[in-house]
Design a protein around this motif. Structure first.
Motif, PDB file in Angstrom:
ATOM      1  N   LYS A   1       0.692  -1.165  -0.158  1.00 18.42           N
ATOM      2  CA  LYS A   1       0.008  -0.130  -0.088  1.00 18.42           C
ATOM      3  C   LYS A   1       0.878   1.456   0.011  1.00 18.42           C
TER       4      LYS A   1
ATOM      5  N   VAL B   1      -4.300  -1.374  -3.380  1.00 18.19           N
ATOM      6  CA  VAL B   1      -4.860   0.111  -3.743  1.00 18.19           C
ATOM      7  C   VAL B   1      -3.576   1.280  -3.675  1.00 18.19           C
TER       8      VAL B   1
ATOM      9  N   THR C   1      -2.679   5.164  -3.238  1.00 21.58           N
ATOM     10  CA  THR C   1      -3.153   6.412  -2.894  1.00 21.58           C
ATOM     11  C   THR C   1      -2.544   7.720  -3.384  1.00 21.58           C
TER      12      THR C   1
ATOM     13  N   ILE D   1      -9.343   4.752 -10.829  1.00 13.07           N
ATOM     14  CA  ILE D   1     -10.224   5.209  -9.912  1.00 13.07           C
ATOM     15  C   ILE D   1     -11.516   4.334 -10.025  1.00 13.07           C
TER      16      ILE D   1
ATOM     17  N   GLY E   1     -11.170   0.695  -9.016  1.00 17.05           N
ATOM     18  CA  GLY E   1     -11.003   0.393  -7.394  1.00 17.05           C
ATOM     19  C   GLY E   1      -9.339   0.234  -7.324  1.00 17.05           C
TER      20      GLY E   1
ATOM     21  N   ASN F   1      -6.932   5.281  -5.319  1.00 12.71           N
ATOM     22  CA  ASN F   1      -7.862   6.297  -4.580  1.00 12.71           C
ATOM     23  C   ASN F   1      -6.952   7.556  -4.456  1.00 12.71           C
TER      24      ASN F   1
ATOM     25  N   ILE G   1      -6.826  11.557  -3.291  1.00 10.54           N
ATOM     26  CA  ILE G   1      -7.251  12.422  -1.987  1.00 10.54           C
ATOM     27  C   ILE G   1      -6.950  13.622  -2.382  1.00 10.54           C
TER      28      ILE G   1
END
Length: 394
Positions: free
Chosen positions: A184, A208, A210, A271, A274, A277, A279
């Motif tokens: 991650k 996933v 980020t 995105i 999935g 991600n 932010i």
């Protein structure tokens, strides 16, 4: 003694050096190209390969050969059926690099290569003396400073304590030779490099990824308006005498932290699947919790990851500052308030001393750091060479 020494063998240095050879301004024995890597544009290849870049941001006419249409011709002769992408004909990276290699072989650029890092540059008895970390010292009538900026990566303040005390799992994209992040991972940044890196990692693994950015995605086809490559904007820019105003114009003109629409499409697709991600927030601090890294966001949320990859650009300041600042002081080289060189139209900073890339931006404008800027800088330096030839004939 050399006639020309080019300090830096990346896109800018290799452009200037190859053009000097191509136009007969210098022989291989009269020129040296000094660079820390084994061959031309090696750092460019390493970085673009690491982030998984497939196409350049620039159009087909921006490359290193003097003929602006040469890459198009190359694509036909080498049978690259899908060598360009989209409205602006963005070149396939593999084809662009292949074209560079063929051009370098044509002018035999490697023959003038000297591997090493510059530690000092001084002028004595009418010649420039270049001292390397290898202990060697070379002398030259002319120097071209073609120093890249990626060796000064920007580390945000919130990560410095952990970087110093316990840096495992923390990487800057400009520092590591390969992309070491696993599991991650959080990518910090909102521009092209961050997006490429996030896409690369999301496609490679099962976890996933980020992507954390401070602002909404800024979508621009290029990192500055194409009008900055011609008289549309440059005519007015060149009439500005105040270097503070020139710096202000450059800052306003650059689409900092932006990405192309086609790259944004790839991000949105990941995105939806999935795999990624995104932010939009700012990191306030990071702490290590057992085997994980805990990012505390200013908005109040927390992000738990095993690796952090920074794609936060480069620090401000002139390239090569650790040794070039001494040269500036010793020889009283003229600099603007921002610390960057003030040069003439041929990019001459002092007698026999020329600049390109970031160091030339107050003269060349916002596109100075790009491939287009490398071409423009080479053309300006060749103007100086042509003037010298005229004087010599007289």
């Amino acid at each position: 003694m050399y006639k020309w020494i080019v300090i830096g063998g990346g896109i800018h240095g290799s452009t200037v050096a190859s053009h000097l050879l191509h136009h007969g301004a210098v022989t291989h024995e009269e020129m040296a190209i000094i660079d820390p890597y084994d061959g031309p544009i090696e750092n460019w290849k390493r970085l673009t390969n690491k982030i998984g870049m497939k196409h350049l941001r620039s159009p087909s006419v921006h490359h290193l050969h003097p003929d602006p249409y040469h890459l198009k011709k190359f694509a036909r002769t080498q049978q690259y059926s899908a060598g360009f992408k989209g409205r602006y004909q963005r070149p396939l990276l593999h084809m662009f690099n292949h074209h560079c290699e063929q051009w370098f072989n044509e002018v035999n650029l490697q023959r003038s290569w000297k591997k090493g890092e510059v530690e000092s540059l001084n002028k004595k008895d009418g010649a420039w003396h270049v001292h390397l970390n290898t202990g060697e010292c070379f002398q030259s009538k002319n120097i071209v400073l073609a120093i890249g900026v990626t060796n000064k990566p920007h580390w945000p303040g919130w990560i410095m304590e952990l970087k110093t005390s316990d840096p495992s799992g923390i990487y800057h994209i400009f520092e590591e030779p390969t992309l070491l992040a696993k599991g991650k991972t959080a990518i910090i940044g909102g521009g092209m490099t961050a997006a490429h890196t996030a896409i690369q990692l999301a496609k490679q693994g099962d976890e996933v990824i980020t992507l954390i950015k401070r602002h909404p995605f800024r979508l621009h086809d290029f990192d500055s308006d194409p009008g900055w490559l011609g008289p549309k904007y440059l005519a007015g820019y060149e009439n500005i005498d105040c270097n503070k105003e020139r710096r202000s114009q450059i800052q306003k003109a650059r689409y900092k932290g932006s990405l192309t629409r086609d790259l944004h499409v790839e991000v949105k697709a990941l995105i939806r699947r999935g795999k990624l991600n995104v932010i939009t927030d700012e990191v306030s601090c990071v702490n290590r919790r057992e085997r994980s890294l805990l990012l505390q966001m200013k908005g109040g949320s927390e992000v738990k990851v095993s690796s952090i990859v920074l794609a936060t650009g480069v620090d401000k300041g002139i390239p090569g500052e650790e040794w070039l600042s001494k040269t500036i002081r010793k020889h009283e080289l003229y600099c603007a308030p921002c610390g960057f060189p003030v040069v003439d139209d041929t990019l001459k900073w002092d007698e026999g001393l020329y600049v390109t890339g970031a160091l030339a931006e107050l003269r060349v404008g916002p596109a100075s750091r790009n491939i287009a800027g490398a071409r423009k800088a080479s053309e300006r330096i060749m103007q100086s060479v042509s003037l010298e030839r005229i004087v010599e004939r007289r």
